[in-house]
Write a protein that holds these residues in place. Structure first.
Motif, short mmCIF file in Angstrom:
data_model
loop_
_atom_site.label_atom_id
_atom_site.label_comp_id
_atom_site.label_asym_id
_atom_site.label_seq_id
_atom_site.Cartn_x
_atom_site.Cartn_y
_atom_site.Cartn_z
N UNK A 230 0.75 -1.27 -0.02
CA UNK A 230 0.04 0.01 -0.08
C UNK A 230 0.84 0.98 0.06
N UNK A 231 0.41 2.13 -0.84
CA UNK A 231 1.50 3.29 -1.07
C UNK A 231 0.73 4.62 -1.45
N UNK A 232 1.12 5.65 -1.17
CA UNK A 232 0.52 7.07 -1.93
C UNK A 232 1.08 7.17 -3.33
N UNK A 233 1.98 6.39 -3.57
CA UNK A 233 2.56 6.53 -4.89
C UNK A 233 1.57 5.89 -6.12
N UNK A 234 1.14 6.56 -7.24
CA UNK A 234 0.15 6.21 -7.92
C UNK A 234 0.61 6.08 -9.39
N UNK A 235 1.82 6.00 -9.45
CA UNK A 235 2.45 5.83 -11.00
C UNK A 235 2.43 4.32 -11.25
N UNK A 236 2.33 3.82 -12.47
CA UNK A 236 2.35 2.62 -12.76
C UNK A 236 3.75 1.94 -12.50
N UNK A 237 4.98 2.51 -12.68
CA UNK A 237 6.05 2.22 -12.35
C UNK A 237 6.31 1.60 -10.89
N UNK A 238 5.54 2.57 -10.00
CA UNK A 238 5.44 2.04 -8.56
C UNK A 238 4.61 0.76 -8.46
N UNK A 239 3.75 0.50 -8.99
CA UNK A 239 3.05 -0.78 -8.95
C UNK A 239 3.65 -1.87 -9.54
N UNK A 240 4.43 -1.53 -10.59
CA UNK A 240 5.43 -2.57 -11.35
C UNK A 240 6.50 -2.98 -10.54
#
Length: 125
Positions: free
Chosen positions: A83-93
């Motif tokens: 779980x994160x505040x980071x919303x970028x696709x690269x963060x999820x990847x």
């Protein structure tokens, strides 16, 4: 009660208490850790059915914690939600590459948190 145990790893005490309240109300037993190092130690000492891991933490970030859990034969089968505040696709990847089962962006709705926990621990959503 589900009889299932969840480890919440987050450096924010307010977030940990929120997750604890939601998950205990859904019937789970909840343990807490304040950073990645403490989370890894707790995971090695006790048996958990799910880990909920913040990405941005001191001492060891969530990505590294997930990698270390996946590298340990005794822990690697534990489902992990990052779980994160980071919303970028690269963060999820990055989370998925580390071995996370799911990447969720904060804020997390209580009903979604409980349903996700039930789903990943084999309970009914």
């Amino acid at each position: 009660m589900t009889g299932k145990s969840i480890l919440v790893v987050d450096d924010g005490i307010t977030i940990r208490l929120f997750y604890r309240d939601v998950l205990e109300a859904a019937g789970f037993t909840v343990a807490e850790a304040a950073n990645g190092v403490e989370g890894l130690e707790r995971a090695l000492l006790d048996r958990f059915d799910l880990m909920i891991v913040d990405v941005n933490m001191p001492k060891m970030n969530g990505y590294e914690l997930v990698r270390q859990v996946r590298d340990d034969p005794a822990l690697r089968s534990i489902p992990i939600v990052t779980i994160s505040t980071e919303e970028k696709e690269e963060d999820a990847l990055r989370a998925y590459r580390a071995g996370a089962n799911l990447y969720v962006v904060k804020p997390v709705r209580p009903d979604e948190l409980a349903a996700t926990a039930r789903l990943l621990t084999g309970g009914a959503a």
